[in-house]
Design an enzyme around this catalytic site. Structure first.
Site, PDB file in Angstrom:
ATOM      1  N   ASP A 172       0.852  -1.024  -0.058  1.00  0.00           N
ATOM      2  CA  ASP A 172       0.126   0.063  -0.136  1.00  0.00           C
ATOM      3  C   ASP A 172       0.777   1.224   0.117  1.00  0.00           C
ATOM      4  O   ASP A 172       2.076   1.868   0.478  1.00  0.00           O
ATOM      5  CB  ASP A 172      -1.342  -0.202   1.178  1.00  0.00           C
ATOM      6  N   ASP A 175      -2.999   4.621  -2.733  1.00  0.00           N
ATOM      7  CA  ASP A 175      -3.843   5.371  -2.269  1.00  0.00           C
ATOM      8  C   ASP A 175      -4.640   6.600  -1.651  1.00  0.00           C
ATOM      9  O   ASP A 175      -3.153   7.502  -2.194  1.00  0.00           O
ATOM     10  CB  ASP A 175      -3.722   5.588   0.237  1.00  0.00           C
ATOM     11  N   GLU A 227      -6.395   3.710  -5.717  1.00  0.00           N
ATOM     12  CA  GLU A 227      -7.381   4.334  -5.291  1.00  0.00           C
ATOM     13  C   GLU A 227      -8.418   5.328  -5.189  1.00  0.00           C
ATOM     14  O   GLU A 227      -7.400   6.923  -5.821  1.00  0.00           O
ATOM     15  CB  GLU A 227      -7.538   4.172  -3.324  1.00  0.00           C
ATOM     16  N   HIS A 263     -11.198  -3.347   3.146  1.00  0.00           N
ATOM     17  CA  HIS A 263     -11.426  -2.861   4.233  1.00  0.00           C
ATOM     18  C   HIS A 263     -12.001  -1.460   5.149  1.00  0.00           C
ATOM     19  O   HIS A 263     -11.775  -1.260   6.321  1.00  0.00           O
ATOM     20  CB  HIS A 263      -9.647  -1.782   4.959  1.00  0.00           C
ATOM     21  N   ASP A 264     -12.756  -0.855   3.590  1.00  0.00           N
ATOM     22  CA  ASP A 264     -13.104   0.926   3.640  1.00  0.00           C
ATOM     23  C   ASP A 264     -15.035   0.613   3.488  1.00  0.00           C
ATOM     24  O   ASP A 264     -15.227   1.098   3.904  1.00  0.00           O
ATOM     25  CB  ASP A 264     -12.675   1.394   3.256  1.00  0.00           C
TER      26      ASP A 264
END
Ligand code: GLC
Length: 567
Positions: A109, A209, A263, A338-339
């Site tokens: 990430d 990210d 993302e 995870h969000d």
């Protein structure tokens, strides 16, 4: 160091990352090897064999760098060090080797829209040390009035007044996540150098990210669109975002055989195309959020009114547009991460049809065009948890959103939003992975950092592996089928019956191969009677009811029945 091959090997522009299935690990909640209640790197290594058995090709590891954990690792204080709770750099190297030994790959990430406020750069910048003054967005102003009206994704203002420097700093996320100033060439050099450092360690790619927020417009103008958070139309896809990403690609990624996935919340297909491939900024794929909005209220994800209802035709329209209109670009289909809440609770039925609907969601994901992303726990049908009060929550975004609602007087107590939180929170995805039916679901021998979902005695890996009909084995078989069938990876996508409110059906076609996918995305029977498609010589590739009873394409489909047939 392996160089990226420049020419495509076939006319389909074959790439390993297009053929891969990605599995996302949230290390804090995956497996705890040392009994401190927190998942760790040796814990992931201990489960590499498990992931290999499932058949996934790439592991995306959420941030494992040093971090004070204001946002569970998305607030990085040292990009070249491993968080103590997760282990050591040697543990990380062991994990990389263990994956590579099994011909699996590692995606890291990359969180560089912001750092932690505990990062050395921020510490130096707040003291105005030479060369660091402009590493972040600092603005003058009276301590009572932020420089503009931008809101943070974590609730409240996007500005915090720093008593040391006696100026405001910008943070689109938590106040402990100050935004890096990408206009500063030194900042971009630092980022390129840390990216290079990890690439040289042999990783296989990055998930980038919050990548559409890295460029902010000159003058930081107020937001005026009424969208949430305030100002998003100003800092999303900002004026120099392409220049920055292209530059990073040319300096780093383009020299390695790696995959990149950006993302990008708030992105349309048209915008996405501008970033993808050689004609864009060199990125391989984009994680868009359009389908994540189908069940939100009119005011967006954190609107406590009007949430929860979603329409299948609207969902199909979104997914089909992304499947069809990306041109040479490549999709990164996902339903959860995870969000997001748990997919079976959100898009399926976590009661009577938990098994069938979890398998239907898997069928959809793994027969989509693009590189599918499976989130930990999806393969056993993990469900949303229950949070009875603010104290039960961990996620700063959920907590910030509730605090905003309370401060605005929209609600008076947690009780009023309890049901909403139990639907929407990011915390659902972060409860520990359920390995078996022993205490704490076999996640840890200690006290888990976050409560285990009560359903672990029924929903767990050990039971799933013991049962050939389980969701787990269905994922494994589907992944196998996908690996064997180019048509599922590279085939064109065509939607059938777009307006049907129960059925989601489509074909995938490649040269003379064709596959039909029929999903009854509802708890009631549904009749599928396609007119314009020849189904005479079909054979079942996979189905979530037993194969024998799934024969024949024109018929009634049972609740959450999913069938893939070769035409
Ligand atoms: C991304 C991450 C999310 C994090 C945010 C700030 O959206 O997925 O978990 O809170 O960026 O880094």
């Amino acid at each position: 160091m392996t160089r990226r091959s420049v020419t495509a090997t076939t006319d389909r522009d074959r790439q390993w990352w297009k053929e891969a299935v990605v599995y996302q690990v949230y290390p804090r909640s995956f497996y705890d090897s040392d009994g401190d209640g927190v998942g760790d790197l040796p814990g992931v290594t201990a489960k590499v064999e498990y992931l290999d058995d499932l058949g996934v090709d790439v592991v995306w590891l959420c941030p494992v760098y040093e971090s004070p954990n204001a946002d569970n690792g998305y607030d990085i204080s040292d990009y070249r060090a491993i968080m103590d709770e997760f282990g050591t750099m040697a543990d990380w190297e062991t994990l990389l080797d263990a994956l590579h030994e099994r011909e699996m790959r590692l995606l890291m990430d990359l969180v560089v829209n912001h750092t932690s406020d505990e990062h050395e750069w921020f510490q130096r910048s707040r003291r105005r040390e030479d060369g660091y003054e402009d590493y972040y967005y600092w603005r003058d102003g009276s301590p009572d009035e932020p420089p503009n009206n931008w809101g943070s994704f974590m609730g409240g203002s996007a500005w915090t007044y720093d008593e040391v420097r006696e100026q405001w700093y910008l943070h689109l996320f938590d106040e402990k996540q100050p935004d890096l100033n990408w206009r500063n060439a030194d900042v971009r050099d630092e980022i390129a150098s840390l990216v290079e450092w990890w690439l040289e360690k042999g990783i296989d790619g990055f998930r980038i990210d919050a990548s559409n927020y890295i460029s902010k417009p000159e003058g930081l103008p107020d937001g005026a669109s009424g969208r949430s958070p305030t100002g998003v139309e100003q800092f999303s896809h900002g004026p120099r975002v392409h220049e920055y990403l292209r530059e990073l690609y040319e300096r780093t990624f383009s020299n390695y055989d790696v995959m990149t996935v950006a993302e990008m919340n708030d992105t349309s297909v048209e915008l996405a195309r501008e970033y993808l491939g050689e004609s864009g900024d060199g990125l391989d794929m984009i994680v868009h959020f359009e389908h994540m909005g189908v069940d939100a209220g009119p005011g967006g994800r954190w609107d406590p009114e009007g949430w929860g209802e979603w329409s299948l035709p609207a969902f199909k329209e979104i997914m089909s547009r992304w499947q069809r209109d990306l041109g040479d670009g490549w999709n990164a289909p996902y339903l959860g991460n995870h969000d997001q809440p748990r997919i079976v609770s959100r898009f399926g039925d976590d009661g009577e049809y938990r098994t069938e609907s979890a398998k239907l969601l898997a069928t959809f994901l793994l027969t989509s065009r693009g590189t599918p992303f499976v989130y930990q726990g999806e393969e056993i049908g993990m469900t949303n948890a229950e949070f009875d009060g603010l104290a039960d929550l961990d996620d700063p975004q959920t907590v910030g959103a509730i605090e905003d609602l309370l401060a605005a007087g929209t609600v008076d107590s947690y009780a009023e939003v309890r049901e909403f939180v139990n639907y929407v929170s990011r915390d659902h995805a972060r409860t520990p992975m359920q390995w078996d039916d022993t205490e704490n679901a076999g996640f840890t021998d200690g006290d888990p950092w976050f409560a285990v979902n009560d359903d672990y005695t029924e929903v767990n890996v050990a039971d799933a592996i013991a049962d050939e009909d389980s969701i787990w084995h269905y994922y494994r078989r589907l992944i196998d089928r996908r690996h064997d069938a180019d048509v599922l990876v590279y085939g064109d996508y065509d939607l059938l019956c777009p307006d049907d409110e129960q059925l989601y059906a489509y074909t995938r076609t490649l040269d003379d191969e064709a596959v039909l996918v029929v999903l009854n995305w509802s708890a009631d029977p549904a009749a599928f009677e396609p007119e314009d498609i020849d189904v005479s010589a079909s054979s079942v590739l996979i189905s979530n009811y037993d194969d024998a009873s799934a024969r024949g394409v024109r018929r009634d489909y049972r609740p959450y029945e999913a069938v893939v047939v070769e035409l």
